[in-house]
Design a protein around this motif. Sequence first.
Motif, PDB file in Angstrom:
ATOM      1  N   LEU A 143       0.749  -1.344  -0.021  1.00  0.00           N
ATOM      2  CA  LEU A 143      -0.050   0.136  -0.006  1.00  0.00           C
ATOM      3  C   LEU A 143       0.777   1.250   0.147  1.00  0.00           C
ATOM      4  O   LEU A 143       0.566   2.318  -0.744  1.00  0.00           O
ATOM      5  N   ARG A 144       2.062   1.178   0.642  1.00  0.00           N
ATOM      6  CA  ARG A 144       2.784   2.284   0.846  1.00  0.00           C
ATOM      7  C   ARG A 144       3.427   2.794  -0.740  1.00  0.00           C
ATOM      8  O   ARG A 144       3.807   3.982  -0.733  1.00  0.00           O
ATOM      9  N   ASP A 145       3.484   2.038  -1.685  1.00  0.00           N
ATOM     10  CA  ASP A 145       4.144   2.079  -2.870  1.00  0.00           C
ATOM     11  C   ASP A 145       2.883   2.593  -3.766  1.00  0.00           C
ATOM     12  O   ASP A 145       3.300   2.810  -4.869  1.00  0.00           O
ATOM     13  N   LEU A 146       1.587   2.694  -3.553  1.00  0.00           N
ATOM     14  CA  LEU A 146       0.652   3.204  -4.235  1.00  0.00           C
ATOM     15  C   LEU A 146       0.057   4.490  -4.142  1.00  0.00           C
ATOM     16  O   LEU A 146       0.276   4.944  -2.732  1.00  0.00           O
ATOM     17  N   LYS A 147      -0.566   5.238  -5.212  1.00  0.00           N
ATOM     18  CA  LYS A 147      -1.032   6.576  -4.791  1.00  0.00           C
ATOM     19  C   LYS A 147      -2.410   6.651  -5.776  1.00  0.00           C
ATOM     20  O   LYS A 147      -2.598   5.973  -6.607  1.00  0.00           O
ATOM     21  N   ILE A 148      -3.232   7.358  -5.181  1.00  0.00           N
ATOM     22  CA  ILE A 148      -4.485   7.705  -5.935  1.00  0.00           C
ATOM     23  C   ILE A 148      -4.153   8.074  -7.399  1.00  0.00           C
ATOM     24  O   ILE A 148      -3.290   8.787  -7.376  1.00  0.00           O
ATOM     25  N   GLY A 149      -4.941   7.456  -8.302  1.00  0.00           N
ATOM     26  CA  GLY A 149      -4.334   7.764  -9.773  1.00  0.00           C
ATOM     27  C   GLY A 149      -3.491   7.051 -10.533  1.00  0.00           C
ATOM     28  O   GLY A 149      -3.354   7.043 -11.699  1.00  0.00           O
ATOM     29  N   ASP A 150      -2.782   6.158  -9.706  1.00  0.00           N
ATOM     30  CA  ASP A 150      -1.718   5.440 -10.280  1.00  0.00           C
ATOM     31  C   ASP A 150      -2.529   4.462 -11.377  1.00  0.00           C
ATOM     32  O   ASP A 150      -3.592   3.986 -10.974  1.00  0.00           O
ATOM     33  N   GLN A 151      -1.776   4.270 -12.493  1.00  0.00           N
ATOM     34  CA  GLN A 151      -2.526   3.312 -13.511  1.00  0.00           C
ATOM     35  C   GLN A 151      -2.290   1.907 -12.858  1.00  0.00           C
ATOM     36  O   GLN A 151      -1.371   1.398 -12.501  1.00  0.00           O
TER      37      GLN A 151
ATOM     38  N   ALA B  39      -7.561   3.114 -12.911  1.00  0.00           N
ATOM     39  CA  ALA B  39      -6.554   3.874 -12.290  1.00  0.00           C
ATOM     40  C   ALA B  39      -7.146   3.771 -10.824  1.00  0.00           C
ATOM     41  O   ALA B  39      -8.294   3.343 -10.409  1.00  0.00           O
ATOM     42  N   ILE B  40      -6.293   3.605  -9.649  1.00  0.00           N
ATOM     43  CA  ILE B  40      -6.623   3.616  -8.212  1.00  0.00           C
ATOM     44  C   ILE B  40      -7.339   4.809  -7.904  1.00  0.00           C
ATOM     45  O   ILE B  40      -7.162   5.925  -8.186  1.00  0.00           O
ATOM     46  N   ALA B  41      -8.545   4.347  -7.429  1.00  0.00           N
ATOM     47  CA  ALA B  41      -9.510   5.509  -6.953  1.00  0.00           C
ATOM     48  C   ALA B  41      -9.583   5.636  -5.343  1.00  0.00           C
ATOM     49  O   ALA B  41      -9.896   6.715  -4.639  1.00  0.00           O
ATOM     50  N   VAL B  42      -9.267   4.559  -4.641  1.00  0.00           N
ATOM     51  CA  VAL B  42      -9.396   4.498  -3.147  1.00  0.00           C
ATOM     52  C   VAL B  42      -8.224   3.756  -2.831  1.00  0.00           C
ATOM     53  O   VAL B  42      -7.888   2.762  -3.171  1.00  0.00           O
ATOM     54  N   LEU B  43      -7.623   4.315  -1.592  1.00  0.00           N
ATOM     55  CA  LEU B  43      -6.584   3.593  -0.685  1.00  0.00           C
ATOM     56  C   LEU B  43      -7.110   3.701   0.825  1.00  0.00           C
ATOM     57  O   LEU B  43      -7.173   4.623   1.313  1.00  0.00           O
TER      58      LEU B  43
ATOM     59  N   GLY C  93      -6.254  -8.349   9.387  1.00  0.00           N
ATOM     60  CA  GLY C  93      -4.806  -8.369   9.660  1.00  0.00           C
ATOM     61  C   GLY C  93      -4.112  -7.138   9.123  1.00  0.00           C
ATOM     62  O   GLY C  93      -4.529  -6.066   9.467  1.00  0.00           O
ATOM     63  N   ASN C  94      -3.166  -7.154   8.345  1.00  0.00           N
ATOM     64  CA  ASN C  94      -2.491  -5.985   7.804  1.00  0.00           C
ATOM     65  C   ASN C  94      -2.681  -5.927   6.513  1.00  0.00           C
ATOM     66  O   ASN C  94      -1.938  -5.464   5.591  1.00  0.00           O
ATOM     67  N   TYR C  95      -4.099  -6.107   6.030  1.00  0.00           N
ATOM     68  CA  TYR C  95      -4.495  -6.031   4.432  1.00  0.00           C
ATOM     69  C   TYR C  95      -5.405  -4.652   4.554  1.00  0.00           C
ATOM     70  O   TYR C  95      -6.415  -4.474   5.359  1.00  0.00           O
ATOM     71  N   TYR C  96      -5.403  -4.134   3.506  1.00  0.00           N
ATOM     72  CA  TYR C  96      -6.218  -2.745   3.151  1.00  0.00           C
ATOM     73  C   TYR C  96      -6.803  -2.918   1.736  1.00  0.00           C
ATOM     74  O   TYR C  96      -6.251  -3.381   0.855  1.00  0.00           O
TER      75      TYR C  96
END
Length: 122
Positions: free
Chosen positions: A64-72, A85-89, A96-99
Amino acid sequence: GARLMRAEYNLGHSRVVAPFNGWLLGRNVQVGQTIISTQQAQTLLVIAAENEYLARAEVPGKKLRDLKIGDQSRVKVDGKTFKGAIAVLGLEPIAGNYYEVAISFNSGGELLRAGQQAEVKF
């Protein structure tokens, strides 16, 4: 005069029109039913935009730390791959540790159904 203007105004505000093509998923009002808009608003219709979808994935916190909103990204559903494109993080863990990560994509006219299995690639 004034009566005609009032009637035209009322007619113009008597229809509910979506600002996009889509599907009606639910209707909580009947034709001819009076709606009182000065009190707490109620949901009248539930609609979904045509060809616009969200694929939801569970991603480990480290990823998750490597991802940003808008990433393809790419979403594969039923053997077909769509650009998205990523819309929600997610801010809180699901388990657990999953988002949750949600990818917005357009199906280009392909009808997909909620709950279909999808493969997501970042």
